[in-house]
Design a protein around this motif. Structure first.
Motif, short mmCIF file in Angstrom:
data_model
loop_
_atom_site.label_atom_id
_atom_site.label_comp_id
_atom_site.label_asym_id
_atom_site.label_seq_id
_atom_site.Cartn_x
_atom_site.Cartn_y
_atom_site.Cartn_z
N VAL B 47 4.53 46.88 50.17
CA VAL B 47 5.17 46.80 49.30
C VAL B 47 6.11 45.70 48.92
O VAL B 47 5.72 45.13 50.42
CB VAL B 47 6.93 47.58 50.96
CG1 VAL B 47 7.38 46.80 51.55
CG2 VAL B 47 7.84 47.59 49.18
N ILE B 54 13.46 45.83 46.43
CA ILE B 54 12.22 46.29 46.74
C ILE B 54 12.09 45.76 45.12
O ILE B 54 12.08 46.46 44.29
CB ILE B 54 11.91 47.60 46.95
CG1 ILE B 54 12.18 47.78 48.66
CG2 ILE B 54 10.69 47.83 47.06
CD1 ILE B 54 11.95 49.68 48.92
N LYS B 57 6.60 49.25 45.20
CA LYS B 57 5.99 49.47 46.69
C LYS B 57 4.97 50.00 45.71
O LYS B 57 4.76 51.13 44.72
CB LYS B 57 7.09 50.46 47.07
CG LYS B 57 7.64 51.46 45.73
CD LYS B 57 8.85 52.35 46.73
CE LYS B 57 9.22 53.21 46.05
NZ LYS B 57 10.37 54.23 46.19
N PHE B 61 4.20 54.18 50.63
CA PHE B 61 5.52 53.58 50.71
C PHE B 61 6.19 54.86 50.76
O PHE B 61 6.69 54.90 49.55
CB PHE B 61 5.40 52.36 50.32
CG PHE B 61 7.05 51.84 51.33
CD1 PHE B 61 8.32 51.84 50.25
CD2 PHE B 61 6.61 51.09 52.49
CE1 PHE B 61 9.53 51.58 50.88
CE2 PHE B 61 7.94 50.40 52.53
CZ PHE B 61 9.32 51.17 51.89
#
Lengths: 114, 115
Positions: B47, B54, B57, B61
Motif C-alpha cells: 500500500v 491510501i 493498494k 491488501f
C-alpha cells in the motif's frame, strides 16, 4: 507486464572480481530503476539508481548499465569484497502522481569468496 | 543520518488475532509505503499513503489490512485477523516527494510470525 525479471538467483565471485546481476522489464512506462542491497535480517538499502535518459551511472565500485531498447539493466560491482556479500534486488517504478510503488525483482544472493 | 524506524522488530501472534505494526518515517517525507517479504522471496508492494489517504493498494491488501497515520510521526499497518500466510517481514518505506526524486528509504522491518 508489471514484472521485473532478475538473474542469476545466486552468484559466487572471488574477491577482487566483477559481480554482474541482470534485470529485464516489460513495461516501457517504468522510468526509474534502483538497486537495493539487503543483508540478512535488515531492510533493503538503496544502493544506486538510474533513469532511462542515461545509459550508465557509476558510484564508486557500483555501476548500473541501462539498455532502453532491450529493456534491460544490470548492476556491476567492481573489485568485489567479502562485505558485498548480500542479496541484491533490482526494482522499477513509474511516475504515477506520487504513487511510485516499487516493483522488485526476485533477488540475487551474492557471495564473495576470498 | 535520518532513518525509518519500525517497531516491534519481531511480533509473534496467534491466528485470528489483530496486530499493529508501527513505523516512524523520515520526518520531512510525504509519501509512505508498506511492503512485505515472505521468507526467501521478493519484496512485494502492499500500500501507498499520501495526504492521509491510501493512494494505491495491491491485491494482497484486502479488507483485513488497514493503514493509519494517527499523528504527525507514526504510520501504522493493522492486520485485523491474522492468517498463517501473513507470516512475513513487513517493511515500511518513505519518500520525500519533492522534485523528481523517487528514492524510497526502507526501515529495518518487523518480522511477523503467525502461529
Amino acid at each position: 507486464q508489471q514484472q521485473v525479471k532478475q538473474s542469476p538467483q545466486s552468484l559466487i565471485v572471488q574477491k577482487g572480481g566483477i559481480s554482474i546481476i541482470n534485470c529485464a522489464y516489460e513495461n516501457t512506462a517504468f522510468d526509474y530503476f534502483p538497486w537495493y542491497q539487503q543483508f540478512p535480517g535488515k531492510g533493503p538499502a538503496l544502493l544506486i539508481a538510474i533513469r532511462p535518459d542515461v545509459s550508465e551511472k557509476k558510484e564508486g565500485r557500483f555501476t548500473i548499465s541501462f539498455n532502453k531498447s532491450a529493456k534491460q539493466f544490470s548492476l556491476h560491482i567492481m573489485d568485489s569484497q567479502p562485505g558485498d556479500s548480500a542479496t541484491y534486488f533490482c526494482a522499477a517504478s513509474m511516475e504515477n502522481f506520487g504513487n511510485e510503488k516499487l516493483t522488485f525483482g526476485t533477488g540475487t544472493r551474492l557471495t564473495i569468496i576470498p | 543520518e535520518p532513518e525509518v524506524t519500525q517497531t516491534p522488530s519481531h511480533q509473534v501472534t496467534q491466528m485470528g488475532q489483530e496486530v499493529i505494526l508501527r513505523c516512524v518515517p523520515i520526518s520531512n517525507h510525504l509519501y509512505f509505503y508498506w511492503y512485505r517479504q515472505i521468507l526467501g522471496q521478493k519484496v512485494e508492494f502492499l500500500v501507498s499513503f499520501y495526504n492521509n489517504e491510501i493512494s494505491e493498494k495491491s491485491e494482497i491488501f484486502d479488507d483485513q489490512f488497514s493503514v493509519e497515520r494517527p499523528d504527525g510521526s507514526n504510520f501504522t499497518l493493522k492486520i485485523r485477523s491474522t492468517k498463517l500466510e501473513d507470516s512475513a517481514m513487513y517493511f515500511c518505506a518513505s519518500r520525500q516527494g519533492t522534485g523528481v526524486s523517487y528514492e524510497q528509504y526502507f526501515g529495518p522491518g518487523t518480522r511477523l510470525t503467525v502461529t
